[in-house]
Design a protein around this motif. Sequence first.
Motif, short mmCIF file in Angstrom:
data_model
loop_
_atom_site.label_atom_id
_atom_site.label_comp_id
_atom_site.label_asym_id
_atom_site.label_seq_id
_atom_site.Cartn_x
_atom_site.Cartn_y
_atom_site.Cartn_z
N SER A 30 0.80 -1.22 0.00
CA SER A 30 0.00 0.00 0.00
C SER A 30 0.83 1.27 0.00
CB SER A 30 -0.93 0.02 1.22
OG SER A 30 -1.85 -1.03 1.15
N ILE A 31 2.15 1.15 0.10
CA ILE A 31 3.00 2.34 0.04
C ILE A 31 2.89 2.90 -1.38
CG2 ILE A 31 5.36 3.20 0.21
CD1 ILE A 31 5.88 0.90 2.21
N PRO A 32 2.45 4.17 -1.51
CA PRO A 32 2.17 4.70 -2.85
C PRO A 32 3.36 4.67 -3.80
CG PRO A 32 1.28 6.15 -1.16
CD PRO A 32 2.11 5.13 -0.46
N ALA A 33 4.55 4.96 -3.34
CA ALA A 33 5.70 5.04 -4.24
C ALA A 33 6.37 3.69 -4.48
CB ALA A 33 6.72 6.02 -3.67
N SER A 34 5.88 2.64 -3.86
CA SER A 34 6.57 1.35 -3.96
C SER A 34 6.31 0.64 -5.28
CB SER A 34 6.17 0.44 -2.80
OG SER A 34 4.82 0.02 -2.96
N GLY A 35 5.16 0.84 -5.86
CA GLY A 35 4.82 0.13 -7.09
C GLY A 35 4.60 -1.36 -6.88
N LEU A 36 4.23 -1.73 -5.67
CA LEU A 36 4.02 -3.14 -5.34
C LEU A 36 2.55 -3.45 -5.10
CD1 LEU A 36 7.00 -3.57 -2.85
CD2 LEU A 36 6.88 -4.37 -5.21
#
Length: 119
Positions: A30-36
């Motif tokens: 759910s981390i926005p910048a992670s792309g996961l």
Amino acid sequence: CFLDSSGRRPVLVIAAIGLAFSLALVSVGSIPASGLGALAAMGVMMFIASFSLGFGPVCWLFAAELFPSALRGRGMSGAVFLNRCAAFVINLSFLPLTSALGGQSQYFALMACVNAVIA
């Protein structure tokens, strides 16, 4: 029955570990910048499976065994009512808690920690 042969406590402990791990996956995904995002989707599927194998059926089994046969219908209707009230409160508090904690990732990390403590 699977629960009677393996015991309820081990089933609940394994389910709680699965819930904690799956919520940790959802938190990282759910981390926005992670792309996961795929990791979050996999965590949601693992959460559903863990809940369906552990806390879902065991809690209803406990509630059914709690009441004597003569009062089981009324007792279970009260248990269902309380279950739905608790679900309402949890759903109602999701957005304010998410905002207070700084985002969905922190919220799911907190819930993962709660489940890890339960396990």
